[in-house]
Design a protein around this motif. Structure first.
Motif, PDB file in Angstrom:
ATOM      1  N   ASP A  10       0.847  -1.176   0.000  1.00  0.00           N
ATOM      2  CA  ASP A  10       0.000   0.000   0.000  1.00  0.00           C
ATOM      3  C   ASP A  10       0.891   1.237   0.000  1.00  0.00           C
ATOM      4  O   ASP A  10       1.694   1.422   0.911  1.00  0.00           O
ATOM      5  N   GLU A 100      -8.619  -7.334  14.064  1.00  0.00           N
ATOM      6  CA  GLU A 100      -8.113  -6.333  13.125  1.00  0.00           C
ATOM      7  C   GLU A 100      -8.579  -6.689  11.722  1.00  0.00           C
ATOM      8  O   GLU A 100      -8.351  -7.812  11.249  1.00  0.00           O
ATOM      9  N   HIS A 101      -9.261  -5.758  11.070  1.00  0.00           N
ATOM     10  CA  HIS A 101      -9.748  -5.954   9.707  1.00  0.00           C
ATOM     11  C   HIS A 101      -8.600  -5.716   8.737  1.00  0.00           C
ATOM     12  O   HIS A 101      -7.923  -4.687   8.797  1.00  0.00           O
ATOM     13  N   LEU A 102      -8.380  -6.660   7.819  1.00  0.00           N
ATOM     14  CA  LEU A 102      -7.318  -6.550   6.820  1.00  0.00           C
ATOM     15  C   LEU A 102      -7.960  -6.517   5.439  1.00  0.00           C
ATOM     16  O   LEU A 102      -8.152  -7.568   4.804  1.00  0.00           O
ATOM     17  N   PRO A 103      -8.334  -5.323   4.930  1.00  0.00           N
ATOM     18  CA  PRO A 103      -9.020  -5.225   3.636  1.00  0.00           C
ATOM     19  C   PRO A 103      -8.170  -5.795   2.507  1.00  0.00           C
ATOM     20  O   PRO A 103      -6.961  -5.539   2.430  1.00  0.00           O
ATOM     21  N   ALA A 104      -8.782  -6.585   1.629  1.00  0.00           N
ATOM     22  CA  ALA A 104      -8.047  -7.217   0.529  1.00  0.00           C
ATOM     23  C   ALA A 104      -7.401  -6.186  -0.386  1.00  0.00           C
ATOM     24  O   ALA A 104      -6.274  -6.381  -0.854  1.00  0.00           O
ATOM     25  N   GLU A 105      -8.100  -5.079  -0.613  1.00  0.00           N
ATOM     26  CA  GLU A 105      -7.572  -4.095  -1.571  1.00  0.00           C
ATOM     27  C   GLU A 105      -6.363  -3.332  -1.027  1.00  0.00           C
ATOM     28  O   GLU A 105      -5.645  -2.686  -1.791  1.00  0.00           O
ATOM     29  N   ARG A 106      -6.116  -3.415   0.273  1.00  0.00           N
ATOM     30  CA  ARG A 106      -4.985  -2.693   0.852  1.00  0.00           C
ATOM     31  C   ARG A 106      -3.851  -3.622   1.282  1.00  0.00           C
ATOM     32  O   ARG A 106      -2.836  -3.167   1.793  1.00  0.00           O
ATOM     33  N   SER A 107      -4.016  -4.902   1.068  1.00  0.00           N
ATOM     34  CA  SER A 107      -3.003  -5.848   1.528  1.00  0.00           C
ATOM     35  C   SER A 107      -1.804  -5.866   0.585  1.00  0.00           C
ATOM     36  O   SER A 107      -1.910  -5.589  -0.604  1.00  0.00           O
ATOM     37  N   ARG A 120      -0.057 -13.686  -0.640  1.00  0.00           N
ATOM     38  CA  ARG A 120      -0.637 -12.555   0.087  1.00  0.00           C
ATOM     39  C   ARG A 120      -0.726 -12.906   1.569  1.00  0.00           C
ATOM     40  O   ARG A 120      -1.381 -13.878   1.950  1.00  0.00           O
TER      41      ARG A 120
END
Length: 229
Positions: A10, A100-107, A120
């Motif tokens: 990111d 903790e949320h780990l958004p796919a688009e920001r990984s 990933r």
């Protein structure tokens, strides 16, 4: 797994390295205080309100938040119960609410130089961990050689789409969708996609056991969030 790799992150992420604390326990006290102040602020509780809910005095809470007092487990249990979190929430550098949320688009994603393999991370990679969890994608007819890890390291892999051939030393095992395999990662190993469509898999790497050690940030690396007083 290895081959020339490029790390795609990111662009807004802060990658600045931080110096370690000279006194780990001072840093630990500060970490507890920062997390307590953050949790209290998120719930919009004053020190007086939290004191009434937890049975811990306002003065003690203020001392904990300012890292001027080392709370006992009993005190932390009372405060955790009032805040509806686990005691571990005070020791985390992330996920103070227990997740903790780990958004796919920001990984971030590790991609081979030819783009035919990627991994990933499905865990907060900024924090030391005893296990690694990755989503793997392997292009048709591609073979990805694995990196030999420290003795005692184990890999558990399950195929979610397609087929994969796992080689460990001279032994090969073909895995269909839904099949899983466990092997020692200190041995020569590789993954091969024999199919004509992309294969996907999930890999859990359990690291070799090491002596336990506190991993805490330096006090000046922690940002305190303002809380109502």
């Amino acid at each position: 797994m290895h081959s020339p790799l490029a790390l795609v992150r990111d662009p807004t992420a802060d990658t600045t390295a931080s110096p370690r604390a000279a006194e780990p326990f001072d840093a630990l006290e500060h970490l507890v205080g920062v997390n307590l102040a953050r949790l209290r602020a998120e719930r919009q509780l004053s020190l007086d309100a939290l004191a009434r809910a937890s049975g811990v005095s306002r003065a003690m809470l203020a001392q904990i938040e300012s890292a001027r007092s080392v709370p006992s487990i009993k005190v932390l249990c009372k405060v955790a119960s009032a805040l509806k979190v686990s005691v571990a929430a005070f020791l985390r550098r992330h996920a103070t609410n227990g997740f903790e949320h780990l958004p796919a688009e920001r990984s971030s994603r590790v991609v081979s130089s030819n783009g035919r393999y990627s991994a990933r991370p499905l865990y907060p990679d900024a924090e030391p961990t005893a296990a690694e969890f990755h989503e793997l994608r392997i292009a048709p007819l591609h073979t990805e050689a694995g990196t030999r890890r420290a003795p005692g390291t184990t890999v558990n892999l399950v195929v979610s789409e397609g087929t994969l051939e796992v080689s460990v030393h001279d032994q090969r095992q073909l895995l269909a969708t839904g099949d899983a395999i466990v092997f020692d990662a200190d041995q020569p190993h590789s993954l091969r996609n024999p199919g004509d469509t992309e294969a996907r898999a999930f890999r859990v790497t359990l690291k070799a056991e090491t002596p336990p050690r506190w991993e805490v940030p330096a006090p000046h690396d922690l940002t305190r969030q303002a809380a109502p007083v």
